[in-house]
Design an enzyme around this catalytic site. Sequence first.
Site, short mmCIF file in Angstrom:
data_model
loop_
_atom_site.label_atom_id
_atom_site.label_comp_id
_atom_site.label_asym_id
_atom_site.label_seq_id
_atom_site.Cartn_x
_atom_site.Cartn_y
_atom_site.Cartn_z
CB THR A 69 -25.58 -21.62 -3.59
OG1 THR A 69 -26.95 -21.20 -3.62
CG2 THR A 69 -24.79 -20.86 -4.63
N GLY A 70 -27.28 -24.63 -2.97
CA GLY A 70 -28.01 -25.30 -1.89
C GLY A 70 -29.48 -24.90 -1.84
CG HIS A 132 -31.90 -19.13 -8.81
ND1 HIS A 132 -31.34 -19.64 -7.67
CD2 HIS A 132 -32.28 -20.20 -9.56
CE1 HIS A 132 -31.38 -20.96 -7.71
NE2 HIS A 132 -31.96 -21.33 -8.84
NE ARG A 154 -21.88 -26.46 -2.69
CZ ARG A 154 -22.21 -27.51 -3.42
NH1 ARG A 154 -23.05 -27.36 -4.44
NH2 ARG A 154 -21.73 -28.69 -3.16
NE ARG A 294 -22.30 -32.52 -8.95
CZ ARG A 294 -21.02 -32.70 -8.66
NH1 ARG A 294 -20.33 -33.60 -9.31
NH2 ARG A 294 -20.43 -31.95 -7.73
N GLY A 296 -23.63 -33.66 -3.23
CA GLY A 296 -23.94 -33.02 -1.95
C GLY A 296 -22.80 -33.07 -0.94
P1 A3P Z 1 -23.45 -30.90 -5.98
O1 A3P Z 1 -23.66 -30.70 -7.44
O2 A3P Z 1 -22.12 -30.40 -5.51
O3 A3P Z 1 -23.73 -32.29 -5.53
P2 A3P Z 1 -29.15 -26.11 -5.93
O4 A3P Z 1 -30.16 -26.79 -5.06
O5 A3P Z 1 -28.95 -24.67 -5.56
O6 A3P Z 1 -29.38 -26.35 -7.35
O7 A3P Z 1 -27.76 -26.77 -5.53
C1 A3P Z 1 -27.51 -28.09 -5.86
C2 A3P Z 1 -26.41 -28.65 -4.99
O8 A3P Z 1 -26.94 -28.94 -3.68
C3 A3P Z 1 -25.90 -29.95 -5.55
O9 A3P Z 1 -24.52 -29.99 -5.20
C4 A3P Z 1 -26.73 -30.95 -4.77
O10 A3P Z 1 -26.20 -32.24 -4.74
C5 A3P Z 1 -26.75 -30.32 -3.40
N1 A3P Z 1 -27.87 -30.79 -2.58
C6 A3P Z 1 -29.14 -31.04 -2.99
N2 A3P Z 1 -29.87 -31.47 -1.95
C7 A3P Z 1 -29.08 -31.49 -0.87
C8 A3P Z 1 -29.27 -31.89 0.51
N3 A3P Z 1 -30.44 -32.31 0.94
N4 A3P Z 1 -28.21 -31.78 1.34
C9 A3P Z 1 -27.02 -31.35 0.89
N5 A3P Z 1 -26.77 -30.98 -0.40
C10 A3P Z 1 -27.79 -31.06 -1.26
#
Ligand code: A3P
Length: 328
Positions: A69-70, A132, A154, A294, A296
């Site tokens: 979720t970020g 988490h 998210r 991935r 973002g």
């Molecule tokens: P996507 O898979 O949609 O790209 P978590 O950190 O909770 O594991 O969540 C991962 C998600 O956050 C992934 O989404 C990743 O790409 C995104 N993410 C990681 N770093 C980020 C950043 N600096 N800014 C925005 N999104 C980011």
Amino acid sequence: ASGISPESPQKYVEEISQLPKEKGWRGLQELFLYKNFWLYPVFLEGALHARDHFQAQPTDIFLCSSMKTGTTWLKALSFTIATRGHLPTDDGSDMTTVSLRTAVPHDCIPFLEFNEYSTAVTGSEIPLFASHLPYTCLPKSIIDSDCKIAYICRDPKDTFVSMWFFLRKFVAGKNSTDVESFSSIDEAFELFCKGLSSHGPYWKHILGYWEASKRRPEKILFLKYEDLVEDTQLWVKKLAEFFGCPFSAEEEREGVVERVVKECSFESLRNLEVNRSGKHEKRGRAIENSAYFRKGVVGDWRNHLTDEMGKKIDVIMEEKLMGSGFTF
Ligand code: A3P
């Protein structure tokens, strides 16, 4: 917060084996139902250990979230806010702390569940931790003490898609033949809609923190990934205020807020050598740092789910969150 006292995990293995379980996503471990949430044993063991041993201090700050979720972004921003007195120059020459340029955010701020009960690596004046765990599964001292929690959630569609890709990569990393037996996106989606996902039901995870943040707004700051994308500077300032280290007028004039945002942007982090080729250890399992970066973007689910699937999860979320005042 205090350290760990070593104890045989056998007692937790036994406790876990008594819990209701479900098969969950194919290719992964079984999910166990603990306090109404589905958790994988690796997280559950850590949760039980933290329950028995972790003592929160009033100055601690916890960054909480369901998976995908970020979390990584929130860790990066929080760590950079807390260490902003040591922001690196463009050539990296005046770095005085372990920084995001050399360590994946998960190595800067530890997860409570992984028994890494040390505060952030050198440089952070604020004891930052992450988890988490659902609100009701946190160690009691976190709930009872005056420590603070920043929670990020998210859109469920993007969260689900992000989770599916992440876990598939994790399974593929373990053994390339396993990936063939990993749940298809359709199968995993049906399970997610039933609440059967890591730390699920997802809506319940959100609801726990949402309701707690309504009751105790001074303790819990509630964030949404999409809001963070829309106005990162605003949320960086809110986070700093919440942490008790607001940006001074001088810092704002000097563009420190912008620098924090830039340092933590998806592009900056993803392109760092440590995040392109490094690995991150979680309980002896190596996860490639690149798996955390991935795409973002908001709305990527449209490339992987049908409109009907999107509608289905939206309706479920609406029903489950009805009356709470929470909407995406
Ligand atoms: P996507 O898979 O949609 O790209 P978590 O950190 O909770 O594991 O969540 C991962 C998600 O956050 C992934 O989404 C990743 O790409 C995104 N993410 C990681 N770093 C980020 C950043 N600096 N800014 C925005 N999104 C980011």
